[in-house]
Design a protein around this motif. Structure first.
Motif, PDB file in Angstrom:
ATOM      1  N   LYS A  84     -56.820   5.935  24.342  1.00 53.49           N
ATOM      2  CA  LYS A  84     -55.602   6.602  24.786  1.00 53.49           C
ATOM      3  C   LYS A  84     -55.454   7.962  24.113  1.00 53.49           C
ATOM      4  O   LYS A  84     -55.158   8.968  24.748  1.00 53.49           O
ATOM      5  CB  LYS A  84     -54.389   5.708  24.485  1.00 53.49           C
ATOM      6  N   THR A 114     -55.462  11.356  26.388  1.00 54.37           N
ATOM      7  CA  THR A 114     -54.200  12.073  26.576  1.00 54.37           C
ATOM      8  C   THR A 114     -54.190  13.355  25.752  1.00 54.37           C
ATOM      9  O   THR A 114     -53.218  14.090  25.744  1.00 54.37           O
ATOM     10  CB  THR A 114     -53.007  11.193  26.137  1.00 54.37           C
ATOM     11  N   LEU A 141     -54.572   5.487  33.217  1.00 55.83           N
ATOM     12  CA  LEU A 141     -54.004   6.836  33.057  1.00 55.83           C
ATOM     13  C   LEU A 141     -54.227   7.684  34.308  1.00 55.83           C
ATOM     14  O   LEU A 141     -53.962   8.879  34.323  1.00 55.83           O
ATOM     15  CB  LEU A 141     -54.619   7.528  31.842  1.00 55.83           C
TER      16      LEU A 141
END
Lengths: 334, 334
Positions: free
Chosen positions: B227, B231, B257
């Motif tokens: 993650k 991101t 995502l």
DNA sequence: CTGAAAGCGCTAACAA
DNA sequence: TTGTTAGCGCTTTCAG
């Protein structure tokens, strides 16, 4: 630095070798005083009894053998390691040695080095079983239920598991439940089919002729059966595959045919192998207590070896349905 | 039906037990005539030398032990069965017995029953290794390269494998390649990271600070790292995970995502475990010659036992990159 | 090339 | 409760 044997210990403790032997073997008839003296000497001298000598003298090896077929497929790899986990810990608990013999069925276990034998499935090793039984060496066979022979068997209850699957599916509203079987040369394959048939009947669900398709557990073997099932005018709304690999293939086939899973087709597998959780559509499947099978097998075997058991035991262990995401309430339900 | 031992055979063949022993052990100084007589008697009487007696008398057990850590995760299950496949067949070929000892590091192998020991990774079993080395019992450790100790090691070349991965990704045009490491307490984890770092440098690719994220091989451990990576404003276009499970988690995270794999993110795993081929996006990963490791280990060990080898050997086996569908030419390439 | 005999280290009757 | 004494079945000097 001379080597220390039972005699040295006896000398150091001021007793006879017999007494030492007695404390080693936990024979009760030793005075507490001597007992401590011996234990002490053992500790001081770092004495370790020689296993070979013990075996030779006592005629017992304190070792159980396990013969594993040398299969290459994934399920067996999983099966083997799970089994070993169980067998390993039982053996550790009982202070037994474990002799591993992996074979293609052509080489034999060295029968004279073990007190008993575990057959991890006998497929391909029938001759060895015969041989071992003739020697009447204690043995138990795993995952292969044999009613005909007076031999101990410990397996998973495949029949009940299959019934459970059908029940589960039926509860979701499915009526047209098909199955893709495992190899029908194997007891496991037959049992899973039997369970399916029995449960269908019990529920009053019709087993249409095309509902039983034959596979052999391997993923590819399910391709055609799945296609036949899914392109049939009278297409089932749920499929019970006798292995996870076949279940995954079934799902893939469905997806390729434009069917949504689980929306338009529910699929249940068997084994709960590593792929089940990681599959494109996480698979609802049957978990088997493989390591318990191993553990229990050792326990039973050791009872036979100790002479505490004479009649063959035939045990069936329960399974568990693991719900993931490959099944859904049927849209046909009213 | 009396039991037949070497003496019976000697009598039947009209020679001494010594001579029988000689033919059993292939000692050359036996006349062909006697040799045949003995062989004949053995066959007629179905004589099988008693292993315990041989051990006791000769001091050798013809048995090698293998200690397996009792891990529960999937990779180790796969690792164990692959290893056993290799070890099993080598042992069969060399007519050795295999004593299995699965342990959590607290119970010890019965050193006195084996001529040598294999450590299937020593993580958690360092004490045993110490102990065994002190006894100077022949041993070889698998999958855990130890430079500091004069002990034989056979492993997979993790460093080279990681370099290969980076090279592969670089050839696809990726420049921003990140990694999610394994446990950095394990040599394997360190080596894979090292290889990554080295290859990045060699290719002149920048290892931005956030490009190295720590995992512990397990799937869940990769969740946060993935993650963070995905991101991040400066998101990598490719991720090399040090295990298949982490790779799969990475892919899942990416998908969640809203990133397409492999279109927008390439992922490479490590192990080629069963899930790799069945993953939602079939995983490009590194295959390791696990069963060869096992086989070679037994060969080496048996040379030590036979005294044909004294210096520790340190061997690294090559891996293979298995291309599936989790990688793609980067869209950033000009 | 062959055999007699002395163990290998321990267990298990049997006696005490 | 303890010790004496045979083995267990094979290997291995050592002499021939």
């Amino acid at each position: 630095m001379k080597k220390i044997n039972i005699e040295e210990v006896a000398r150091a403790a001021g007793v006879s070798t017999t007494t030492v032997s007695r404390v080693i073997n936990d024979v009760s008839t030793v005075s507490e005083a001597n007992r401590q003296r011996v234990l002490d000497a053992i500790r001081r001298l770092k004495y370790r009894p020689n296993p070979s000598a013990r075996r030779l003298a006592s005629g017992k090896s304190n070792t159980v053998g396990i013969v594993l077929p040398r299969f290459a497929d994934m399920f067996h790899s999983f099966y083997v390691s799970e089994l070993i986990k169980g067998v390993g810990s039982a053996v550790e608990r009982l202070k037994l040695n474990l002799l591993l013999h992996v074979t293609d069925g052509r080489s034999f276990v060295d029968v004279s080095t073990v007190d008993g034998i575990l057959f991890a499935d006998i497929d391909g090793n029938e001759d060895q079983l015969d041989f071992v039984m003739n020697q009447d060496l204690p043995c138990v066979v795993l995952n292969h239920f044999i009613n005909e022979l007076p031999v101990s068997c410990i397996s998973v209850d495949n029949r009940a598991a299959a019934e459970q699957v059908v029940d589960y599916l039926a509860k979701l509203g499915h009526r047209d439940i098909a199955t893709i079987t495992g190899h029908l040369r194997t007891p496991v394959g037959i049992e899973r089919l039997d369970g399916y048939l029995k449960a269908m009947k019990a529920r009053g669900l019709e087993v249409k002729p095309h509902f039983v398709q034959r596979g052999d557990y391997s993923g590819p073997s399910a391709r055609e059966p799945a296609k036949r099932l899914l392109t049939h005018p009278d297409r089932p709304t749920a499929i019970f595959a006798a292995s996870d690999e076949m279940a995954v293939t079934t799902i893939e086939t469905a997806l390729e045919l434009g069917l949504r899973v689980p929306e338009e087709l529910s699929v249940v597998g068997f084994d709960d192998s590593p792929i089940a959780a990681f599959a494109r559509v996480p698979l609802t499947t049957v978990w088997q207590p493989l390591s318990q099978v191993g553990e229990m097998a050792v326990d039973v075997l050791s009872k036979f070896i100790a002479g505490k058991q004479r009649q063959p035991v035939k045990t069936l262990l329960g399974t568990k349905l693991i719900e993931r995401q490959s099944c859904r309430q049927t849209w046909l339900e009213r």
